[in-house]
Design an enzyme around this catalytic site. Sequence first.
Site, PDB file in Angstrom:
ATOM      1  N   LYS A  20       0.841  -1.197   0.000  1.00 52.67           N
ATOM      2  CA  LYS A  20       0.000   0.000   0.000  1.00 52.67           C
ATOM      3  C   LYS A  20       0.884   1.258   0.000  1.00 52.67           C
ATOM      4  CE  LYS A  20      -3.755  -2.502   2.352  1.00 52.67           C
ATOM      5  NZ  LYS A  20      -4.649  -2.535   3.544  1.00 52.67           N
ATOM      6  N   THR A 102      -5.222  -7.922  10.589  1.00 54.80           N
ATOM      7  CA  THR A 102      -5.576  -6.627   9.987  1.00 54.80           C
ATOM      8  C   THR A 102      -5.099  -5.460  10.851  1.00 54.80           C
ATOM      9  OG1 THR A 102      -7.521  -7.680   9.005  1.00 54.80           O
ATOM     10  CG2 THR A 102      -7.509  -5.272   9.088  1.00 54.80           C
ATOM     11  N   ASN A 123      -1.760  -0.202   7.314  1.00 54.91           N
ATOM     12  CA  ASN A 123      -1.223  -1.546   7.593  1.00 54.91           C
ATOM     13  C   ASN A 123      -0.390  -2.142   6.450  1.00 54.91           C
ATOM     14  OD1 ASN A 123      -3.340  -2.205   5.927  1.00 54.91           O
ATOM     15  ND2 ASN A 123      -4.453  -3.441   7.415  1.00 54.91           N
ATOM     16  N   HIS A 126      -1.637  -5.605   1.420  1.00 52.15           N
ATOM     17  CA  HIS A 126      -2.886  -6.341   1.191  1.00 52.15           C
ATOM     18  C   HIS A 126      -2.571  -7.745   0.729  1.00 52.15           C
ATOM     19  CE1 HIS A 126      -6.788  -7.530  -0.501  1.00 52.15           C
ATOM     20  NE2 HIS A 126      -6.089  -7.981  -1.533  1.00 52.15           N
ATOM     21  N   GLU A 137      -8.874 -10.589  -8.019  1.00 49.65           N
ATOM     22  CA  GLU A 137      -8.070  -9.384  -7.805  1.00 49.65           C
ATOM     23  C   GLU A 137      -6.922  -9.288  -8.815  1.00 49.65           C
ATOM     24  OE1 GLU A 137      -7.116  -9.728  -3.635  1.00 49.65           O
ATOM     25  OE2 GLU A 137      -9.170  -9.275  -3.029  1.00 49.65           O
TER      26      GLU A 137
HETATM   27  P1  GDP Z   1      -7.445  -7.339   5.492  1.00 50.47           P
HETATM   28  O1  GDP Z   1      -8.004  -8.429   4.616  1.00 50.47           O
HETATM   29  O2  GDP Z   1      -6.652  -7.851   6.651  1.00 50.47           O
HETATM   30  O3  GDP Z   1      -6.676  -6.301   4.707  1.00 50.47           O
HETATM   31  O4  GDP Z   1      -8.688  -6.589   6.176  1.00 50.47           O
HETATM   32  P2  GDP Z   1     -10.162  -6.241   5.615  1.00 50.47           P
HETATM   33  O5  GDP Z   1     -10.435  -6.962   4.322  1.00 50.47           O
HETATM   34  O6  GDP Z   1     -11.113  -6.452   6.737  1.00 50.47           O
HETATM   35  O7  GDP Z   1     -10.081  -4.676   5.338  1.00 50.47           O
HETATM   36  C1  GDP Z   1      -9.415  -4.200   4.207  1.00 50.47           C
HETATM   37  C2  GDP Z   1      -8.605  -3.000   4.601  1.00 50.47           C
HETATM   38  O8  GDP Z   1      -9.474  -1.955   5.031  1.00 50.47           O
HETATM   39  C3  GDP Z   1      -7.655  -3.209   5.779  1.00 50.47           C
HETATM   40  O9  GDP Z   1      -6.438  -3.822   5.427  1.00 50.47           O
HETATM   41  C4  GDP Z   1      -7.462  -1.785   6.266  1.00 50.47           C
HETATM   42  O10 GDP Z   1      -6.545  -1.085   5.421  1.00 50.47           O
HETATM   43  C5  GDP Z   1      -8.857  -1.205   6.052  1.00 50.47           C
HETATM   44  N1  GDP Z   1      -9.659  -1.309   7.281  1.00 50.47           N
HETATM   45  C6  GDP Z   1     -10.322  -2.401   7.746  1.00 50.47           C
HETATM   46  N2  GDP Z   1     -10.927  -2.142   8.903  1.00 50.47           N
HETATM   47  C7  GDP Z   1     -10.644  -0.846   9.181  1.00 50.47           C
HETATM   48  C8  GDP Z   1     -10.973   0.051  10.264  1.00 50.47           C
HETATM   49  O11 GDP Z   1     -11.678  -0.334  11.208  1.00 50.47           O
HETATM   50  N3  GDP Z   1     -10.493   1.317  10.190  1.00 50.47           N
HETATM   51  C9  GDP Z   1      -9.719   1.749   9.153  1.00 50.47           C
HETATM   52  N4  GDP Z   1      -9.278   3.015   9.156  1.00 50.47           N
HETATM   53  N5  GDP Z   1      -9.383   0.949   8.128  1.00 50.47           N
HETATM   54  C10 GDP Z   1      -9.836  -0.324   8.140  1.00 50.47           C
HETATM   55 MG    MG Z   2      -9.476  -8.361   3.141  1.00 47.59          MG
END
Ligand code: GDP
Ligand code: MG
Length: 160
Positions: A20, A102, A123, A126, A137
């Site tokens: 990212k 995450t 973070n 991805h 994707e």
């Molecule tokens: P991942 O698969 O571990 O990347 O997590 P998710 O698919 O749940 O979410 C995708 C991305 O959205 C995450 O990697 C974060 O960059 C963002 N994200 C998810 N949850 C949150 C949150 O509660 N707050 C913020 N600011 N970003 C979030």
């Molecule tokens: Mg995800």
Amino acid sequence: RVSAGRIVASSVEQSYIMIKPDGVQRGLVGEIISRFEKKGFLLKGLKLFQCPKDLAQEHYKDLKDKPFFPGLIEYITSGPVVCMAWEGVGVVASARKLIGATNPLQAEPGTIRGDLAVQTGRNVVHGSDSPDNGKREIALWFKEGELCEWESVLTPWLIE
Ligand code: GDP
Ligand code: MG
């Protein structure tokens, strides 16, 4: 598929891994790529890319009703990302383990997020969450002809 033919094509998966904009800005590109290389997966596609807003929205469409969605789209489009396609047996789940939880504060030490980040909203990387999403994707982020078909000479040293 490889080596002595014990790996069949149907069990080989691909994962879309993306560094990212914070990972790029912080100079973590080499460090992050290195972890997947050293693990033993095969790099099939790689590019530095400024993501347009509509692509970011499509990629994260399952999260579109979340309160953080606008901020997430702003974050992902705020600078170049590094797009990668990694291949291997079990690569999708393994990449998720290498990446960590995450929320980087909950990610185990030794994982990319556990070692290199402190906040969910920054973070650094991805990884696809299923083989089907890996396919979806990679098709979304790479154009025809951008992936390389090749075999690594290391394969017999990684797979018996
Ligand atoms: P991942 O698969 O571990 O990347 O997590 P998710 O698919 O749940 O979410 C995708 C991305 O959205 C995450 O990697 C974060 O960059 C963002 N994200 C998810 N949850 C949150 C949150 O509660 N707050 C913020 N600011 N970003 C979030
Ligand atoms: Mg995800």
